[in-house]
Design a protein around this motif. Structure first.
Motif, short mmCIF file in Angstrom:
data_model
loop_
_atom_site.label_atom_id
_atom_site.label_comp_id
_atom_site.label_asym_id
_atom_site.label_seq_id
_atom_site.Cartn_x
_atom_site.Cartn_y
_atom_site.Cartn_z
N UNK A 34 51.44 50.49 35.71
CA UNK A 34 51.67 51.15 34.50
C UNK A 34 50.83 50.53 33.30
N UNK A 35 50.95 49.21 33.76
CA UNK A 35 50.09 48.44 32.56
C UNK A 35 48.33 48.47 32.77
N UNK A 36 47.96 48.91 33.97
CA UNK A 36 46.66 49.19 34.34
C UNK A 36 46.54 50.51 34.01
N UNK A 81 45.09 42.88 29.01
CA UNK A 81 44.82 43.45 30.25
C UNK A 81 43.20 43.61 29.77
N UNK A 82 42.24 42.81 30.55
CA UNK A 82 40.76 43.12 30.54
C UNK A 82 40.48 44.07 31.58
N UNK A 83 39.47 44.92 31.01
CA UNK A 83 39.01 46.09 32.06
C UNK A 83 37.32 46.00 31.91
N UNK A 111 43.61 43.58 39.44
CA UNK A 111 43.63 44.96 40.04
C UNK A 111 42.46 45.44 39.99
N UNK A 112 42.41 46.75 40.80
CA UNK A 112 41.47 47.49 40.80
C UNK A 112 41.94 49.01 41.11
N UNK A 113 40.86 50.01 40.67
CA UNK A 113 41.17 51.43 40.78
C UNK A 113 39.98 52.22 41.11
N UNK A 114 39.80 52.90 42.26
CA UNK A 114 38.87 53.92 42.33
C UNK A 114 38.99 54.99 41.47
#
Length: 146
Positions: A34-36, A81-83, A111-114
């Motif tokens: 959820x944070x991501x 949260x850095x992105x 973390x990561x997300x495609x």
């Protein structure tokens, strides 16, 4: 914090809520997704991509996501949260996240997300428009060992 998040130019502060802790008295692992998500939407807002995507009538969908937990987080705390972006392709890219604990002064979770572009009208993948590619490339960083 600046040194630890140097490669993450888009940042989102999130206050940890008491109810996000589990029976083991630390933030439950599912909460990080959820944070991501919050950081991902904030990235789209801060970069202006949300408007560009709405104009194109396409949007991001997550095809894969993961988290690596390095340190437990407890209430009270604020996470930054850095992105950042990597692996830009014609119809997808990867978002990377680093959660920095203000209380611990340390990175607690990576973390990561495609992210795949999707045309909701046709129900099919969509190519990244040039204007979107241009913004993503501004925030693209090479892979970093963590």
């Amino acid at each position: 914090m600046e040194e630890l998040l140097a490669d993450y130019h888009i940042r989102t502060d999130i206050n940890v809520a008491w109810g996000e802790m589990d029976a083991l008295k630390h933030v439950n692992n599912v909460v990080y997704f959820r944070y991501f998500e919050t950081a991902r939407i904030d990235f789209l807002l801060q970069t202006g991509l949300i408007s560009l995507l709405q104009d194109e009538k396409i949007g991001p969908v997550i095809s894969e996501t993961q988290a690596r937990y390095k340190r437990p987080v407890t209430f009270p705390d604020t996470l930054t949260i850095g992105t950042r972006i990597s692996d830009i392709q014609s119809d997808r890219f990867t978002m990377h996240y680093a959660a920095f604990s203000q209380a611990q002064q340390a990175i607690t979770t990576l973390g990561s997300a495609q992210v795949v572009m999707f045309n909701f009208s046709t129900g099919k993948k969509a190519l990244l428009p040039n204007a979107v590619l241009s913004v993503l490339e501004q925030h693209c960083r090479a892979e970093i060992e963590s």
